[in-house]
Design an enzyme around this catalytic site. Structure first.
Site, PDB file in Angstrom:
ATOM      1  N   LYS A   1    -128.585 -94.921  16.897  1.00 35.95           N
ATOM      2  CA  LYS A   1    -128.437 -93.833  15.668  1.00 35.95           C
ATOM      3  C   LYS A   1    -128.218 -92.447  16.304  1.00 35.95           C
ATOM      4  CE  LYS A   1    -127.615 -96.696  12.584  1.00 35.95           C
ATOM      5  NZ  LYS A   1    -126.189 -96.821  11.676  1.00 35.95           N
TER       6      LYS A   1
ATOM      7  N   TYR B   1    -131.686 -99.851  18.627  1.00 38.72           N
ATOM      8  CA  TYR B   1    -131.159 -99.600  17.452  1.00 38.72           C
ATOM      9  C   TYR B   1    -131.215 -98.175  16.789  1.00 38.72           C
ATOM     10  CZ  TYR B   1    -130.691 -99.404  12.122  1.00 38.72           C
ATOM     11  OH  TYR B   1    -130.288 -98.803  11.152  1.00 38.72           O
TER      12      TYR B   1
HETATM   13  C1  15L Z   1    -133.103 -99.563   8.673  1.00 32.00           C
HETATM   14  O1  15L Z   1    -132.397 -98.697   9.598  1.00 32.00           O
HETATM   15  C2  15L Z   1    -132.434-100.696   8.564  1.00 32.00           C
HETATM   16  O2  15L Z   1    -130.943-100.766   8.202  1.00 32.00           O
HETATM   17  C3  15L Z   1    -132.648-101.467   7.364  1.00 32.00           C
HETATM   18  O3  15L Z   1    -132.350-102.569   7.337  1.00 32.00           O
HETATM   19  C4  15L Z   1    -134.216-101.139   7.116  1.00 32.00           C
HETATM   20  O4  15L Z   1    -134.944-102.001   8.081  1.00 32.00           O
HETATM   21  C5  15L Z   1    -134.800 -99.846   7.263  1.00 32.00           C
HETATM   22  O5  15L Z   1    -134.208 -99.397   8.435  1.00 32.00           O
HETATM   23  C6  15L Z   1    -136.232 -99.724   7.428  1.00 32.00           C
HETATM   24  O6  15L Z   1    -136.823 -99.008   7.819  1.00 32.00           O
HETATM   25  O7  15L Z   1    -136.692-100.382   6.328  1.00 32.00           O
END
Ligand code: 15L
Length: 274
Positions: free
Chosen positions: A139, A135
């Site tokens: 990004k 993920y």
């Molecule tokens: C993120 O990037 C997520 O989209 C979110 O759901 C959270 O998990 C957040 O990070 C986080 O690190 O708390």
């Protein structure tokens, strides 16, 4: 003055819903998602779309003034899902925007693009990426794509490395990365309105005492966050359970060690107090 028309992809998710609520009076919002929206707000239109398909991306980006591209996986997921939604989907949105003449894109990237920095380190918008998950890699891809589209095609790209969007912090790690809905709305508004955006990376967090980020690039553009997670620190720390040691070392927490991450929901009893 005529209201700007803003497309929000991934509008059904937590962040999308907060944003649709916070910005409802300010902009004409076109909400898009693969799923039903859940909570809806008056005057906002809905376009269902699978952005991993270019025709869908072309259809939803037509005629808007700016795009907030939240669509895709928002946590760690299987590679095929990340590939379709976050890599192909992200490319489709940027390319469709270019073809449709949409100049401005806000890309909510994530703290997980830099999650393998240690918690004792303060990082700014110029550090090299250190993603903590597939993920997080997706990004970093979106940030790189934004840089390309800014330099090559003159698009105005505003990347926000978002912490955790919640009215209150849900654990110790989130004390450092809390991003309240009203601070989110303020930063997104800057991303939509600021005349000098070319390619920017800023951190999407509130003015947390325990922040790991030097967010001077956001402050330079006028961001004045209102909230600080510190008011909840004692309560959060009293409820904190000991975590995985490796996860505790890094800013990205469990994303650095786990394969599947559930989406964190705000604790109901804390949410009620807001
Ligand atoms: C993120 O990037 C997520 O989209 C979110 O759901 C959270 O998990 C957040 O990070 C986080 O690190 O708390």
């Amino acid at each position: 003055m005529k209201k700007k028309k803003i497309l929000i992809t991934g509008a059904a998710g937590d962040v999308g819903t907060h944003l649709r609520r916070e910005l409802q009076a300010k902009y004409k919002i076109v909400a898009s998602d693969l799923r039903d929206l859940g909570e809806t707000f008056k005057g906002q239109s809905f376009k269902r779309a699978d952005i991993s398909k270019m025709p869908a991306a072309l259809r939803i980006t037509k005629g808007v003034d700016a795009i907030v591209h939240l669509g895709g996986y928002s946590v760690e997921g299987p590679w095929q899902g990340i590939l379709n939604a976050n890599i192909i989907g992200c490319y489709n949105i940027f390319e469709a925007a270019r073809l449709n003449g949409v100049k401005r894109i806000l890309f909510p990237t994530s703290n997980h693009a830099v999650g393998f920095y240690e918690r004792g380190t303060t990082i700014d918008h110029r550090v090299y990426p250190k993603p903590d998950s597939r993920y997080g890699v997706s990004k970093v891809f979106g940030e790189a794509l934004g840089s390309l589209y800014a330099d090559k095609y003159g698009m105005q790209v505003f990347c926000m490395r978002i912490g955790n969007v919640n009215p209150v912090p849900i654990d110790k790690r989130r004390l450092s990365i809390l991003f309240t809905p009203r601070d989110l709305a303020q930063l997104v508004t800057i991303g939509i309105e600021h005349p000098d955006v070319r390619f920017e990376i800023v951190y999407g967090i509130s003015k947390n005492t325990r922040a790991w980020y030097d967010n001077s690039n956001a402050f330079r553009l006028g961001y004045q966050p209102k909230d600080d997670s510190e008011q909840w620190a004692a309560e959060v720390l009293a409820n904190e359970k000991p975590g995985d040691q490796a996860a505790e070392l890094y800013q990205g927490g469990m994303f650095c060690v786990a394969e599947d991450i559930p989406n964190p929901a705000p604790l109901p009893e804390r949410k009620k107090r807001m």
